[in-house]
Scaffold this motif. Sequence first.
Motif, short mmCIF file in Angstrom:
data_model
loop_
_atom_site.label_atom_id
_atom_site.label_comp_id
_atom_site.label_asym_id
_atom_site.label_seq_id
_atom_site.Cartn_x
_atom_site.Cartn_y
_atom_site.Cartn_z
N LEU A 197 0.83 -1.21 0.00
CA LEU A 197 0.00 0.00 0.00
C LEU A 197 0.86 1.26 0.00
O LEU A 197 0.52 2.26 -0.65
N CYS A 198 1.97 1.20 0.73
CA CYS A 198 2.91 2.34 0.69
C CYS A 198 3.44 2.55 -0.72
O CYS A 198 3.45 3.68 -1.23
N ARG A 199 3.86 1.47 -1.35
CA ARG A 199 4.41 1.57 -2.70
C ARG A 199 3.35 2.05 -3.70
O ARG A 199 3.64 2.80 -4.63
N LYS A 200 2.11 1.61 -3.48
CA LYS A 200 1.02 2.03 -4.37
C LYS A 200 0.83 3.54 -4.31
O LYS A 200 0.77 4.22 -5.36
N TRP A 201 0.76 4.07 -3.09
CA TRP A 201 0.52 5.51 -2.95
C TRP A 201 1.73 6.33 -3.37
O TRP A 201 1.59 7.45 -3.88
N ILE A 202 2.93 5.78 -3.21
CA ILE A 202 4.13 6.46 -3.71
C ILE A 202 4.06 6.57 -5.23
O ILE A 202 4.35 7.63 -5.81
N ALA A 203 3.66 5.47 -5.88
CA ALA A 203 3.55 5.47 -7.34
C ALA A 203 2.51 6.49 -7.81
O ALA A 203 2.73 7.22 -8.79
N ILE A 204 1.38 6.55 -7.12
CA ILE A 204 0.33 7.50 -7.48
C ILE A 204 0.82 8.94 -7.28
O ILE A 204 0.62 9.81 -8.14
N LEU A 220 3.70 3.03 -12.08
CA LEU A 220 2.27 2.99 -11.74
C LEU A 220 1.59 1.79 -12.38
O LEU A 220 0.77 1.11 -11.75
N GLU A 221 1.96 1.47 -13.61
CA GLU A 221 1.39 0.32 -14.30
C GLU A 221 1.82 -0.98 -13.62
O GLU A 221 1.02 -1.93 -13.49
N GLU A 222 3.07 -1.05 -13.20
CA GLU A 222 3.56 -2.24 -12.48
C GLU A 222 2.78 -2.46 -11.18
O GLU A 222 2.41 -3.59 -10.85
N VAL A 223 2.53 -1.37 -10.46
CA VAL A 223 1.78 -1.47 -9.21
C VAL A 223 0.35 -1.88 -9.47
O VAL A 223 -0.23 -2.67 -8.73
N ARG A 224 -0.24 -1.38 -10.55
CA ARG A 224 -1.61 -1.76 -10.92
C ARG A 224 -1.72 -3.26 -11.18
O ARG A 224 -2.64 -3.92 -10.71
N LYS A 225 -0.74 -3.80 -11.93
CA LYS A 225 -0.74 -5.23 -12.22
C LYS A 225 -0.56 -6.05 -10.94
O LYS A 225 -1.19 -7.10 -10.77
N GLU A 226 0.30 -5.58 -10.05
CA GLU A 226 0.52 -6.26 -8.77
C GLU A 226 -0.76 -6.27 -7.94
O GLU A 226 -1.10 -7.25 -7.30
N ALA A 227 -1.50 -5.16 -7.98
CA ALA A 227 -2.76 -5.06 -7.23
C ALA A 227 -3.77 -6.07 -7.77
O ALA A 227 -4.51 -6.69 -6.98
N CYS A 228 -3.80 -6.26 -9.06
CA CYS A 228 -4.72 -7.25 -9.66
C CYS A 228 -4.38 -8.66 -9.21
O CYS A 228 -5.27 -9.48 -8.97
#
Length: 231
Positions: A197-204, A220-228
């Motif tokens: 979650l930290c990495r997600k918000w950092i990317a955003i 950001l795209e990498e984090v999106r794929k990881e979230a999926c």
Amino acid sequence: RLRKREKLKGYERRVASLYRRAYLPAVGLRILYPIVGEEVKRDCASPEDVIEYACCLTRAGALEEAESYLKRPDFQKYPQAIFFRFGIKLRKWEYSEGIEILKPYLAIPSLKKYEVMTAKLNLSLAYTYLGEYNRAKPFLLEVLAETSPETERLLYSNALRLMGCLELFRNNLSTALDYLAKAAQSLNQSSSLDHFLCRKWIAICQFMMSPKKADFREHLEEVRKEACQIQ
């Protein structure tokens, strides 16, 4: 199965709690159902067993059923029941109602410091979701002042992360990125959901600061794929 149940006798609630915390609420429900699950037995079960059963229901996503267990008037003297009722409201996006439940909880004198700080962190979360940032921030500052990465690492890092999100929502991107980076650092690069979650918000945040920068778009795209994958 009967032998296994005999071995658990007297420890059902503790074992069910362990399974719930391990994200296996269905097992906890099976353990406690013979004690709590039927209405006739429910009236004879201890409040602690009923509360744990409701907690397992909450983790399993059966929010309405869980809330019906926790609404009993005699449960108002059990802090855990009050706190989990707040958690249900949060998951139902009923933030204002949740806040009204949690305020009396904070007035309970028997609460330990960790429980108070956890409640204040969650209260700030509810205020943040409502967009009431000025109400959320004092609670976050208090949690950061009263905890440390050495003794309450998860509380401390979550407060940093939420502070970062709060500043991001206010469009204070540089300040937000600073808080989020500190939150990620305090988790020591772990593979936990909290670190993700930290990495997600950092990317955003980085993307919002420089949307045309290719590295930030790719991150950001990498984090999106990881979230999926996590879902």
